[in-house]
Design an enzyme around this catalytic site. Sequence first.
Site, PDB file in Angstrom:
ATOM      1  N   SER A  85       0.842  -1.209   0.000  1.00 56.14           N
ATOM      2  CA  SER A  85       0.000   0.000   0.000  1.00 56.14           C
ATOM      3  C   SER A  85       0.878   1.260   0.000  1.00 56.14           C
ATOM      4  O   SER A  85       0.534   2.259  -0.637  1.00 56.14           O
ATOM      5  CB  SER A  85      -0.982  -0.001   1.173  1.00 56.14           C
ATOM      6  OG  SER A  85      -0.307   0.217   2.388  1.00 56.14           O
ATOM      7  N   MET A 137      10.480  -6.260   5.084  1.00 62.55           N
ATOM      8  CA  MET A 137      10.521  -6.958   6.371  1.00 62.55           C
ATOM      9  C   MET A 137      11.834  -7.727   6.555  1.00 62.55           C
ATOM     10  O   MET A 137      11.833  -8.867   7.027  1.00 62.55           O
ATOM     11  CB  MET A 137       9.328  -7.911   6.483  1.00 62.55           C
ATOM     12  CG  MET A 137       8.010  -7.195   6.448  1.00 62.55           C
ATOM     13  SD  MET A 137       7.943  -5.898   7.703  1.00 62.55           S
ATOM     14  CE  MET A 137       6.282  -5.344   7.521  1.00 62.55           C
ATOM     15  N   ASN A 170      13.456   4.224   5.663  1.00 63.36           N
ATOM     16  CA  ASN A 170      12.519   3.153   6.040  1.00 63.36           C
ATOM     17  C   ASN A 170      11.289   3.770   6.699  1.00 63.36           C
ATOM     18  O   ASN A 170      11.377   4.799   7.364  1.00 63.36           O
ATOM     19  CB  ASN A 170      13.216   2.219   7.049  1.00 63.36           C
ATOM     20  CG  ASN A 170      12.299   1.109   7.540  1.00 63.36           C
ATOM     21  OD1 ASN A 170      11.617   0.449   6.751  1.00 63.36           O
ATOM     22  ND2 ASN A 170      12.248   0.904   8.851  1.00 63.36           N
ATOM     23  N   HIS A 215       8.295   2.909   9.503  1.00 57.17           N
ATOM     24  CA  HIS A 215       8.043   1.980  10.607  1.00 57.17           C
ATOM     25  C   HIS A 215       6.751   2.401  11.315  1.00 57.17           C
ATOM     26  O   HIS A 215       6.546   3.590  11.573  1.00 57.17           O
ATOM     27  CB  HIS A 215       9.229   2.010  11.577  1.00 57.17           C
ATOM     28  CG  HIS A 215       9.090   1.046  12.707  1.00 57.17           C
ATOM     29  ND1 HIS A 215       9.311  -0.310  12.556  1.00 57.17           N
ATOM     30  CD2 HIS A 215       8.710   1.229  13.998  1.00 57.17           C
ATOM     31  CE1 HIS A 215       9.090  -0.918  13.716  1.00 57.17           C
ATOM     32  NE2 HIS A 215       8.719  -0.002  14.609  1.00 57.17           N
TER      33      HIS A 215
END
Length: 232
Positions: free
Chosen positions: A48, A125, A142, A144
Site C-alpha cells: 500500500s 521486512m 525506512n 516503521h
Amino acid sequence: MRKENKEYIEKTLFNSLSGQSLISPYDSEKVLFEPKIRLGILASGNGSNFEHIIKSIQNKQLNAEISILIVNNPNCLAIKKAIENDIPYVIINHRDCNSRLDHDKLVMKKLEELTVELVVMAGWMRIVGEEIINRFKNRLINIHPSLLPSFKGIDAIQQAIENRVTITGCTVHYVQKEVDSGSIIIQAAVPIKEQDSKETLKKRIQDMEHIILPLAIAKVAKKIRTSFKDNK
Ligand code: GAR
C-alpha cells in the site's frame, strides 16, 4: 496536485486538527527539486505504501521515477501494483540465497545497475546489512509503524496496544546498523482509541504512512539534489 489528492490530504489534515493525528515536521510548502529522483523501492507485503508513492508521482506531488521495485517474497502484493503501473520489478528471494550478505549483494547490484539515487524500504521486512547501509549512506530510508524510538522491531502496532499507550504513530527514518534507530525524517502521531482493534488502528496508522512517506521522499530528494550541486 490533482483534486482528489488535495481533498485526501485536506481531509486527513482536518482529522489532525480535530485531534485525530499530527504530522511533524509538516511544511505546507511543496518541496521542490529537479530533476526527477530515481527511486528503488524495497517491499515485502501488501504494497500500500508503494502504491501511494506511485500516486504521489502521478499527482505531481513527487518529482520522481521508480527505477525498480525489489521484493524478497514472490507472493508480495506490491508486484501486482508494479505490473498495473508498468513499473519494472524483480523478485530477489532471500530463501534462494546462502546468507544475508549474498541477498544484500544481489539487491545492491540491482540498485547500482539502475543508478538508483534513493532507496525506500516501504514495508521491507528484512534487516539490511552494513554494505547496503554504507553504500547508500543518507540515501536509504525506512517507514516503521510506531513513534520511534518506541516499539522498534517486529509487530510494532501490537507492541503499542500491549503497552497500553494512548498515542502511537509512524516514522520515516534513515537506516543505520541498529534496527529502527537512524535519524528521524518525519513522524505522524495517531491516537489509540478504546474501541480500537489491531486492524482499525493499523488502518489509521497506514493512512498517515501514505502521507508522510511521499513527504519524506521529497525532503530527502531535495537534500540529495542540494548536496550534489554543492559537490560540483
Ligand atoms: C507498513 O505499515 C510499514 O510501516 C510496516 O509494514 C507495513 C507495510 O505495509 N513496516 C514495518 O513494520 C518495518 N519494520 P504495505 O506493504 O501495505 O506498504
